[in-house]
Design a protein around this motif. Structure first.
Motif, mmCIF file in Angstrom:
data_model
loop_
_atom_site.group_PDB
_atom_site.id
_atom_site.type_symbol
_atom_site.label_atom_id
_atom_site.label_comp_id
_atom_site.label_asym_id
_atom_site.label_seq_id
_atom_site.Cartn_x
_atom_site.Cartn_y
_atom_site.Cartn_z
ATOM 1 N N THR A 37 2.646 4.900 -2.431
ATOM 2 C CA THR A 37 2.163 4.000 -1.380
ATOM 3 C C THR A 37 3.224 3.004 -0.930
ATOM 4 O O THR A 37 2.940 2.129 -0.121
ATOM 5 N N ALA A 38 4.439 3.132 -1.449
ATOM 6 C CA ALA A 38 5.496 2.193 -1.078
ATOM 7 C C ALA A 38 6.081 2.497 0.300
ATOM 8 O O ALA A 38 6.880 1.709 0.818
ATOM 9 N N ARG A 39 5.698 3.615 0.903
ATOM 10 C CA ARG A 39 6.219 3.968 2.231
ATOM 11 C C ARG A 39 5.787 2.922 3.260
ATOM 12 O O ARG A 39 4.685 2.373 3.196
ATOM 13 N N ASP A 40 6.661 2.685 4.225
ATOM 14 C CA ASP A 40 6.369 1.680 5.251
ATOM 15 C C ASP A 40 5.162 2.056 6.103
ATOM 16 O O ASP A 40 4.516 1.189 6.682
ATOM 17 N N ASP A 41 4.862 3.357 6.185
ATOM 18 C CA ASP A 41 3.768 3.788 7.049
ATOM 19 C C ASP A 41 2.424 3.807 6.329
ATOM 20 O O ASP A 41 1.415 4.189 6.912
ATOM 21 N N VAL A 42 2.390 3.372 5.073
ATOM 22 C CA VAL A 42 1.146 3.376 4.302
ATOM 23 C C VAL A 42 0.663 1.953 4.078
ATOM 24 O O VAL A 42 1.422 1.081 3.638
ATOM 25 N N LEU A 43 -0.597 1.714 4.425
ATOM 26 C CA LEU A 43 -1.255 0.461 4.055
ATOM 27 C C LEU A 43 -1.893 0.690 2.691
ATOM 28 O O LEU A 43 -2.851 1.458 2.569
ATOM 29 N N SER A 44 -1.353 0.048 1.680
ATOM 30 C CA SER A 44 -1.807 0.315 0.314
ATOM 31 C C SER A 44 -2.844 -0.705 -0.131
ATOM 32 O O SER A 44 -2.544 -1.900 -0.243
ATOM 33 N N LEU A 45 -4.039 -0.203 -0.393
ATOM 34 C CA LEU A 45 -5.087 -1.004 -1.026
ATOM 35 C C LEU A 45 -5.143 -0.694 -2.518
ATOM 36 O O LEU A 45 -6.116 -1.040 -3.193
ATOM 37 N N ALA A 46 -4.096 -0.054 -3.026
ATOM 38 C CA ALA A 46 -4.110 0.460 -4.397
ATOM 39 C C ALA A 46 -3.723 -0.602 -5.417
ATOM 40 O O ALA A 46 -4.462 -0.863 -6.362
ATOM 41 N N GLY A 47 -2.560 -1.195 -5.285
ATOM 42 C CA GLY A 47 -2.091 -2.139 -6.295
ATOM 43 C C GLY A 47 -2.832 -3.460 -6.217
ATOM 44 O O GLY A 47 -3.257 -3.887 -5.142
ATOM 45 N N HIS A 353 -5.231 13.250 1.375
ATOM 46 C CA HIS A 353 -5.578 13.182 2.804
ATOM 47 C C HIS A 353 -5.481 11.746 3.301
ATOM 48 O O HIS A 353 -5.027 11.503 4.428
ATOM 49 N N ALA A 354 -5.912 10.798 2.456
ATOM 50 C CA ALA A 354 -5.811 9.392 2.842
ATOM 51 C C ALA A 354 -4.354 8.982 3.036
ATOM 52 O O ALA A 354 -4.013 8.289 4.001
ATOM 53 N N LEU A 355 -3.478 9.430 2.137
ATOM 54 C CA LEU A 355 -2.068 9.094 2.261
ATOM 55 C C LEU A 355 -1.469 9.693 3.526
ATOM 56 O O LEU A 355 -0.618 9.074 4.186
ATOM 57 N N GLU A 356 -1.917 10.899 3.899
ATOM 58 C CA GLU A 356 -1.462 11.498 5.158
ATOM 59 C C GLU A 356 -1.874 10.654 6.348
ATOM 60 O O GLU A 356 -1.183 10.619 7.375
ATOM 61 N N HIS A 357 -3.014 9.965 6.209
ATOM 62 C CA HIS A 357 -3.491 9.088 7.284
ATOM 63 C C HIS A 357 -2.970 7.655 7.145
ATOM 64 O O HIS A 357 -3.352 6.780 7.931
ATOM 65 N N GLY A 358 -2.127 7.419 6.136
ATOM 66 C CA GLY A 358 -1.463 6.120 6.035
ATOM 67 C C GLY A 358 -2.237 5.054 5.301
ATOM 68 O O GLY A 358 -2.097 3.864 5.619
ATOM 69 N N VAL A 359 -3.033 5.437 4.301
ATOM 70 C CA VAL A 359 -3.751 4.438 3.513
ATOM 71 C C VAL A 359 -3.840 4.910 2.069
ATOM 72 O O VAL A 359 -3.949 6.117 1.796
ATOM 73 N N GLY A 360 -3.746 3.974 1.119
ATOM 74 C CA GLY A 360 -3.840 4.299 -0.295
ATOM 75 C C GLY A 360 -4.901 3.464 -0.980
ATOM 76 O O GLY A 360 -5.251 2.368 -0.520
ATOM 77 N N TYR A 361 -5.423 3.975 -2.084
ATOM 78 C CA TYR A 361 -6.405 3.282 -2.916
ATOM 79 C C TYR A 361 -6.295 3.889 -4.303
ATOM 80 O O TYR A 361 -5.516 4.821 -4.537
ATOM 81 N N VAL A 362 -7.076 3.389 -5.245
ATOM 82 C CA VAL A 362 -7.077 3.961 -6.594
ATOM 83 C C VAL A 362 -8.387 4.689 -6.827
ATOM 84 O O VAL A 362 -9.459 4.079 -6.734
ATOM 85 N N PRO A 363 -8.345 5.990 -7.121
ATOM 86 C CA PRO A 363 -9.577 6.714 -7.442
ATOM 87 C C PRO A 363 -10.252 6.142 -8.686
ATOM 88 O O PRO A 363 -9.591 5.668 -9.617
ATOM 89 N N GLY A 364 -11.580 6.205 -8.715
ATOM 90 C CA GLY A 364 -12.331 5.613 -9.803
ATOM 91 C C GLY A 364 -12.010 6.174 -11.164
ATOM 92 O O GLY A 364 -12.037 5.449 -12.173
ATOM 93 N N ASN A 365 -11.702 7.475 -11.230
ATOM 94 C CA ASN A 365 -11.453 8.082 -12.535
ATOM 95 C C ASN A 365 -10.249 7.484 -13.262
ATOM 96 O O ASN A 365 -10.119 7.631 -14.475
#
Length: 407
Positions: A37-47, A353-365
Motif C-alpha cells: 500500500t506504499a504506492r502513491d496511487d493507493v489510499l491505504s486504510l490498512a496501517g 481487487h481493492a489494490l487494483e482500484h487504489g485502496v488498501g485495508y486489513v482483512p479480518g483474518n
C-alpha cells in the motif's frame, strides 16, 4: 602451485538452524501489507498510522533544538529511561489512573511494543497460559507466540472483552499468567470495555492472582468527554503500557511500562541485554512536550477533534456506498472502524481487487487468534491517516472494487 590453486574457493551458504520458538510465530499481515500500500496511487486504510499533518513538527523541532544544547542529548542514558522523563510519565499516569505512580514504577521503552515484549520475557515460560481478545492486536499475538505462551482467545462484543466468559473459565480451573487487553478503542474492533467490566476484570485478577496487561495507546483519543477511566484505577493487578506514538509522533519511539517495582526492575535488567538504553534525544523531547500540560492538552484536543471529523466522514461514506451490505462499528475514539460484509465476502480475496482500484485495508483474518477463517468477511479500516475528502474517495474505491468483483 598451479594456477588452479589460486582460484577462489566457492562460497557456500552456512547451515542455519532457527530457534524452535519461531515455529509458532506468525508474521504480521499488516506489516507485509504496508509494502503493497506504499504506492502513491493507493489510499491505504490498512496501517494504524496517525496523520502526519496533525503531528506537532514545529514544536518537536523547537524541543529538539533546546535538547541539543545539552551534551546529555547525544550521550547514553539510563536503561530505565531519563530520570526526568520517568518523573513526567509518573505524573501523567497518576493523573490518568487516579492513584500515585512513582518514577520507580516506570520503565521507558522503544515504543510500547518493546514494553510488551520485555514484559512477556520477564513473566512467561513456554507453555504458560495467556488470555487475549479475539480479534487480537497482532503485535501482542506475535510477542506471546515468540514467548511460547499458550494463547487462549476471549471474544469481544460492543462493551469489550467478554469478562463473564473469562470468569466462567476461571471458575472451571483456567489459570492464566496474563490477560492482555486493548481496553480503550480496541485495535482492531474499535470497541471500549465498559467500566463495569473493567471493575470485574480487576476483581478477577486480584481473586485469582494473575496480571492484566492494559495496552493503552489510544485512551487519550476519546471523541467526546473524558478519556475512559483506565483498568488500573480499579485494582493493583494491572500493568499499564503507554506510548507517545499516537498522540505526538511514532518516530520518537517513546513508550513506557508502569508496573510494581520488582517487575519494573526485572524489565530493566532484560532491557540492558536488548538495547542498553533508548534515545536520550527523543526522550528529552518527549519529556518537554508531556510536561507542558496546557500545550499537551490543547494539542490532544485538536487531534481528537480532527479524528472525530475523519471518523464521521469514513462512516458516512461506508453507509452511502454499502448500505445494508455491511455492518460497521461506530467509532467513539481511537483510530479504527470495523466492517463485516453481510453476504460473507472473503475480504482477503477482495484485497487484490481493492489494490487494483487504489485502496488498501486489513482483512479480518489477520487478527484471528487461531489464524482461521472466522473473521473472513471482516475488515479493519483506519480513519486517522487522511483528511475527510480522501477517506470518502477511499471508500468509493473500495465499493467499486467490491461491485466489480461481484459482477
Amino acid at each position: 602451485m598451479t594456477s588452479t590453486d589460486l582460484r577462489p574457493t566457492p562460497t557456500r551458504t552456512p547451515p542455519v538452524t532457527l530457534a524452535s520458538r519461531l515455529a509458532a510465530l506468525r508474521g504480521s499481515a499488516i506489516r507485509d501489507l504496508l509494502t503493497l500500500t506504499a504506492r502513491d496511487d493507493v489510499l491505504s486504510l490498512a496501517g494504524g498510522l496517525p496523520a502526519a499533518d496533525l503531528m506537532p513538527r514545529e514544536r518537536i523541532a523547537a524541543a529538539a533544538d533546546r535538547a541539543l544544547r545539552s551534551p546529555a542529548a547525544v550521550q547514553y542514558s539510563e536503561t530505565a529511561g531519563l530520570a526526568h522523563l520517568r518523573e513526567v510519565v509518573a505524573a501523567h499516569e497518576s493523573g490518568r489512573t487516579g492513584r500515585p505512580v512513582a518514577p520507580g514504577e516506570v520503565v521507558v521503552t522503544s515504543g510500547s511494543q518493546q514494553a510488551l515484549d520485555l514484559l512477556a520475557r520477564a513473566l512467561l515460560d513456554p507453555g504458560d497460559p495467556v488470555a487475549v481478545e479475539d480479534p487480537v492486536y497482532v503485535g501482542a499475538l506475535q510477542v506471546l507466540q515468540a514467548a511460547g505462551a499458550a494463547v487462549h482467545p476471549l471474544p469481544l462484543d460492543a462493551e469489550g472483552m467478554r469478562v463473564d466468559l473469562l470468569a466462567e473459565r476461571l471458575a472451571a480451573g483456567f489459570r492464566p499468567r496474563l490477560v492482555h487487553t486493548v481496553s480503550s478503542f480496541h485495535n482492531p474492533r474499535g470497541v471500549t470495555m465498559s467500566q463495569e467490566r473493567r471493575r470485574a476484570l480487576a476483581g478477577l485478577a486480584e481473586r485469582y492472582g494473575f496480571l492484566v496487561v492494559e495496552d493503552d495507546p489510544y485512551g487519550l483519543l476519546s471523541f467526546d468527554g473524558a478519556p475512559p477511566r483506565p483498568l488500573a484505577a480499579h485494582g493493583e493487578h494491572v500493568v499499564r503500557l503507554g506510548s507517545a506514538s499516537k498522540v505526538l509522533a511514532p518516530s520518537l519511539r517513546v513508550g513506557w511500562l508502569v508496573a510494581p517495582p520488582v517487575l519494573a526492575a526485572a524489565v530493566e535488567r532484560l532491557k540492558q541485554s536488548t538495547d542498553l538504553c533508548g534515545s536520550s534525544l527523543t526522550q528529552m523531547i518527549t519529556a518537554e512536550l508531556l510536561a507542558d500540560e496546557p500545550w499537551f492538552a490543547a494539542h490532544v484536543a485538536g487531534v481528537r477533534r480532527e479524528n472525530r471529523g475523519r471518523a464521521a466522514a469514513l462512516t458516512a461514506a461506508v453507509d452511502a456506498e454499502f448500505g445494508s451490505a455491511v455492518t460497521r462499528s461506530t467509532p467513539t475514539g481511537g483510530m479504527f472502524c470495523w466492517l463485516e460484509f453481510a453476504d460473507g465476502t472473503d475480504t482477503a480475496a477482495l484485497l487484490p481487487h481493492a489494490l487494483e482500484h487504489g485502496v488498501g485495508y486489513v482483512p479480518g483474518n489477520a487478527f484471528a487468534v487461531d489464524g482461521g477463517t472466522g473473521l473472513r468477511s471482516a475488515a479493519r479500516l483506519c480513519f486517522a491517516t487522511y483528511p475527510p475528502d480522501l477517506l470518502t474517495e477511499a471508500v468509493r474505491r473500495l465499493a467499486r472494487a467490491s461491485r466489480r468483483r461481484d459482477s
